[in-house]
Design a protein around this motif. Sequence first.
Motif, mmCIF file in Angstrom:
data_model
loop_
_atom_site.group_PDB
_atom_site.id
_atom_site.type_symbol
_atom_site.label_atom_id
_atom_site.label_comp_id
_atom_site.label_asym_id
_atom_site.label_seq_id
_atom_site.Cartn_x
_atom_site.Cartn_y
_atom_site.Cartn_z
ATOM 1 N N PRO A 1 0.747 -1.198 -0.167
ATOM 2 C CA PRO A 1 0.054 0.049 -0.015
ATOM 3 C C PRO A 1 0.922 1.391 -0.068
ATOM 4 C CG PRO A 1 -0.938 -1.687 1.498
ATOM 5 C CD PRO A 1 0.430 -2.056 1.118
ATOM 6 N N LEU A 2 2.050 1.396 0.894
ATOM 7 C CA LEU A 2 2.874 2.493 0.961
ATOM 8 C C LEU A 2 3.429 2.823 -0.517
ATOM 9 C CD1 LEU A 2 4.158 4.791 2.694
ATOM 10 C CD2 LEU A 2 6.069 3.157 2.870
ATOM 11 N N LEU A 3 3.917 1.881 -1.252
ATOM 12 C CA LEU A 3 4.404 2.089 -2.529
ATOM 13 C C LEU A 3 3.573 2.408 -3.510
ATOM 14 C CD1 LEU A 3 7.032 -0.976 -2.671
ATOM 15 C CD2 LEU A 3 7.656 1.532 -1.776
ATOM 16 N N ARG A 4 2.467 2.124 -3.344
ATOM 17 C CA ARG A 4 1.317 2.547 -4.352
ATOM 18 C C ARG A 4 1.068 3.681 -4.296
ATOM 19 N NH1 ARG A 4 -1.237 -2.640 -3.257
ATOM 20 N NH2 ARG A 4 -2.706 -1.464 -1.869
ATOM 21 N N GLN A 5 0.986 4.360 -2.757
ATOM 22 C CA GLN A 5 0.764 5.741 -2.332
ATOM 23 C C GLN A 5 1.754 6.601 -2.690
ATOM 24 O OE1 GLN A 5 -0.526 5.820 1.739
ATOM 25 N NE2 GLN A 5 -2.179 3.912 1.335
ATOM 26 N N ILE A 6 3.006 6.287 -2.350
ATOM 27 C CA ILE A 6 4.060 7.259 -2.938
ATOM 28 C C ILE A 6 4.388 7.384 -4.281
ATOM 29 C CG2 ILE A 6 6.613 7.102 -2.754
ATOM 30 C CD1 ILE A 6 5.687 7.833 -0.100
ATOM 31 N N ALA A 7 3.923 6.236 -5.233
ATOM 32 C CA ALA A 7 4.000 6.494 -6.553
ATOM 33 C C ALA A 7 2.806 7.288 -6.952
ATOM 34 C CB ALA A 7 3.664 4.991 -7.153
ATOM 35 N N GLN A 8 1.647 7.230 -6.347
ATOM 36 C CA GLN A 8 0.348 8.229 -6.664
ATOM 37 C C GLN A 8 0.980 9.585 -6.520
ATOM 38 O OE1 GLN A 8 -2.641 6.563 -4.570
ATOM 39 N NE2 GLN A 8 -3.009 4.916 -6.166
ATOM 40 N N LEU A 9 1.723 9.572 -5.382
ATOM 41 C CA LEU A 9 2.077 11.053 -4.767
ATOM 42 C C LEU A 9 3.037 11.488 -5.862
ATOM 43 C CD1 LEU A 9 2.007 13.202 -2.605
ATOM 44 C CD2 LEU A 9 3.782 12.144 -1.519
ATOM 45 N N GLY A 10 3.773 10.856 -6.417
ATOM 46 C CA GLY A 10 5.034 11.075 -7.347
ATOM 47 C C GLY A 10 4.345 11.686 -8.546
ATOM 48 N N LYS A 11 3.272 11.094 -9.118
ATOM 49 C CA LYS A 11 2.703 11.160 -10.408
ATOM 50 C C LYS A 11 2.080 12.641 -10.201
ATOM 51 C CE LYS A 11 1.995 6.293 -11.783
ATOM 52 N NZ LYS A 11 1.247 5.254 -12.168
ATOM 53 N N ARG A 12 1.254 12.659 -9.118
ATOM 54 C CA ARG A 12 0.602 13.963 -8.868
ATOM 55 C C ARG A 12 1.633 15.230 -8.904
ATOM 56 N NH1 ARG A 12 -3.431 11.644 -4.181
ATOM 57 N NH2 ARG A 12 -4.930 10.476 -5.829
ATOM 58 N N ILE A 13 2.728 14.908 -8.140
ATOM 59 C CA ILE A 13 3.717 16.174 -8.020
ATOM 60 C C ILE A 13 4.199 16.446 -9.292
ATOM 61 C CG2 ILE A 13 5.937 16.784 -7.023
ATOM 62 C CD1 ILE A 13 4.991 15.136 -4.446
ATOM 63 N N PHE A 14 4.397 15.370 -10.214
ATOM 64 C CA PHE A 14 5.052 15.489 -11.469
ATOM 65 C C PHE A 14 3.994 16.324 -12.376
ATOM 66 C CE2 PHE A 14 5.032 13.750 -15.817
ATOM 67 C CZ PHE A 14 6.215 13.993 -16.141
ATOM 68 N N GLN A 15 2.665 15.881 -12.481
ATOM 69 C CA GLN A 15 1.649 16.735 -13.125
ATOM 70 C C GLN A 15 1.619 18.274 -12.575
ATOM 71 O OE1 GLN A 15 -1.613 14.193 -12.245
ATOM 72 N NE2 GLN A 15 -0.941 12.585 -13.581
ATOM 73 N N LEU A 16 1.787 18.532 -11.519
ATOM 74 C CA LEU A 16 1.749 19.488 -11.092
ATOM 75 C C LEU A 16 2.912 20.683 -11.271
ATOM 76 C CD1 LEU A 16 0.011 21.487 -9.197
ATOM 77 C CD2 LEU A 16 1.177 20.829 -7.135
ATOM 78 N N ILE A 17 4.165 19.915 -11.386
ATOM 79 C CA ILE A 17 5.435 20.587 -11.548
ATOM 80 C C ILE A 17 5.355 21.059 -13.062
ATOM 81 C CG2 ILE A 17 7.746 20.378 -11.780
ATOM 82 C CD1 ILE A 17 7.571 18.793 -9.525
ATOM 83 N N ILE A 18 4.993 20.006 -13.910
ATOM 84 C CA ILE A 18 4.986 20.303 -15.407
ATOM 85 C C ILE A 18 3.943 21.301 -15.752
ATOM 86 C CG2 ILE A 18 4.473 19.344 -17.718
ATOM 87 C CD1 ILE A 18 6.944 18.179 -16.444
#
Length: 900
Positions: free
Chosen positions: A242-259
């Motif tokens: 669950p943690l790795l899934r959540q960290i991956a989702q968090l990373g994608k959201r941050i990536f989308q926000l940064i771009i």
Amino acid sequence: MGSLQPHQHSTGLWYRKSVDQTLAELQTGTRGLTPDEAQARLLRVGANALPAKAVDPAWLRFARHFHDVLIYILLAAALATALMGHWTDTLVILAVAVINAAIGFFQENKAERSLAALRGMLSSSAHVIRDGAKLEIDAAELVPGDIIVLRPGDKIPADVRLFEVHHLQVEESMLTGESLTVAKHAEALDHEAQLADRTNLGYSGTSVSAGNAKGVVIGTGAATELGKINRMIATVDETETPLLRQIAQLGKRIFQLIIGMMLALFVIGFFWHDYPFGELLLSLISLAVASVPEGLPAIVSIILSLGVQRMARNKAIIRKLPTVETLGAMSVICSDKTGTLTMNEMTAKQVLTASASYAVEGQSYEPKGRITLAGATEPLDWAAHGNLAAFIRAVDICNDSSLQRDDSGRWSVVGGPTEGALKVLARKAELAEIEVRRLGKIPFDSAYKYMARRCDVDGEPLIYLKGAPDVLLRMCEQQFGSAGVEPLDRAYWEREMSHIASQGLRMLAAAYKPVPGAGGDIDHPDVQQGMVFLGVAGLMDPPRPEAIEAIAMCRQAGIQVKMITGDHPDTAVAIAGMLGMGNDLRAMTGQELEATDDEALKAVAMQYSVFARTSPEHKLRLVRALQANEQVVGMTGDGVNDAPALKQADVGIAMGIKGTEVTKEAADMVLTDDNFSTIANAVREGRRVYDNLKKTVLFVLPTNLAQGLIIVMAILAGAVVPLSPLQILWMNMATSTTLSFALAFEPGEAGMMRRAPRNAHESILNGFAVWRVFFVGGLLAAAAFLVEAWMLGQGQDTDHIRTMVLHTLVTAQWAYLFNCRLQERFSLNAALLRNGALLTVTLALVLLQCLVLYVPFMQTAFHTVPLSFGNWLAALGIGVLVFFVVELEKLVIRRWRARH
């Protein structure tokens, strides 16, 4: 013979075929194969070995740690700074990316060794008959149709259909989960039977406890039952925690926000404010670096590693880092019974004689515990219970096992576990010493279900008989009552034995008769009549006392406990009741499970708490069915039969003492004390670790947001960005990682084990967390702009302003660290003193800030200048203000929640 295509696809039907049918179908005979035919079959079928699994090279496993959207942003930033000639920036950014990958690489589970351990369980040699001659060959050279010879102590080298069986007892708990040895025979079975009930087959990897036999090989290598388990392990996909899934989702959201922000700001800065392209690009790189929580993977690894160390001190070895956090989300524990919830040591719990029923105290093979009248507490007057003493003497003398104690004081049995339990019973009785001369015996055999011994007891010639109660009752017309020998009361025995059976106890009876005369031999006609029935012992593999407490703790924490065992349904249900697994318990059998499709099994898996007579495939299906119900599943076990389900489960838990190497290698966690209660303690630690991880995320992200907001506002205003890319990296890696280390040592919050398991699919950033990130991020950004305006008013240069902004943000972040100790309550409580790491990281932070502010080469690299004592006090004042504003926000939210 050369046209044979050996039946390598299934051993499931051989138990229903006669020996002659089997030999004919495999085109062999009792003289065995010829060497030429054996060689030809070996070329067609392949070696009797389990296939190895290909392992990815180390460089590829290392490279995978760069496959992360946030790392892509850092690599792009490094490339851009290199193209612009900012080599210091490039090297520092690349170093951060490589350090993160290295931490992940060294912390991940090393090469998968479970299949290698499984291959190690196969026998290395085999005794075969080829062309009438007995040979010892490498077990890898066995082929279907080979005739093998089995002797006591042998490890069976392949799956075999047995014939010429002589008192053969096989220990199969690694495959079936049953603690008792299995008596084998050669007759074909006329009905469908589960693996544990195929009593005319021998399985690769199991051990011969007693007796001799010959068998014809019906399956080798991948076609054996062990091979099926090997295939199941190899095909089970690694589940993402669950943690790795959540960290991956968090990373994608941050990536989308940064771009999105970078594109928007490029348009605004280039076309609206006419920023020079190079300066704008450097600002956007600063934004990317500022917004990426590049220290987060390292922080997560450190917190998980500390959790691993704490669990190791508490008897739980974690083999895969993310398992620590997954334990905290676990909602179902599927436990094997034998050796996990029970002692895996048969124990006599009850003795029934013609005049009374007796309770036997004590667990396991340790000969401690009183024998009392059922329902009474006072010690026995043995003079008034002569029939009980006679029964105990009978099962002690008519017995081939022995008790022994090792150097550590642990008691064990040499021989079968049932006979061993009766030896323990005799030691507990502490009867007076007598002289016994053992003469002839009839060994136990499943064909007639009894053992007999002729002996002289204090000079009196007797025959003792021990075996299945129904068989012995047919041989007896008399019983030994309180007043001596009397007519047999069959109705009494059947009624009382029915009551014993309802408690899940296995039963074993004893009888005797005097045999005048001097002969020492004994044969079956000697015991067929004239026997006197002595009584019945009720035996069980008792539940672990600590498991009862642990199950209660798990249920209080909202975790369901399910028993999945190869044992009989009645025994399993009785043990489950003793363990406190619930009321109105029923068992679903493996046969019923096979008749249930996957969709229906989803509902059934949640309804039942006990699954009996299960095979490795059943356990695997049950774990998958529970996972299909959105459950986070833990699976415990110690036998090879548990390995596939352990690997499929979100948390595979192996027993360290009695567990096989295969099980340990397939598991995520190994219990060094084989104690179920260690799991409950591990769940508590897992919940503490997750809470601390969440606190860490809520600590790190506001800083990244504040840095991003500073750059965004500067670009929108057309002003100079108040932080350089390297200063941002310094703040993120040197200070954020250092400070967040203290949160890893926070003790667990009160009531942690009274709340339900968290939703594993819920984001680590729920609504409250998002609000906290934006609130604190905005607060820190406002503090930075306040400092910048103050410094500009004093006419300071760019380097001085940037240094003061950097130092203020670092100090405010240190103050916010104390806010993060408790998510909702006031943070300055008594538990503060229990976390010595807070003082350590504070001192480390002061040292690091002194380095970056006052050491010349650090000043050159990070473009900093020395700050005065007044600047330090101003930054500290802003930090204290931030702390109290956040504590005020907590108070408001707490009261708002109380009202709503």
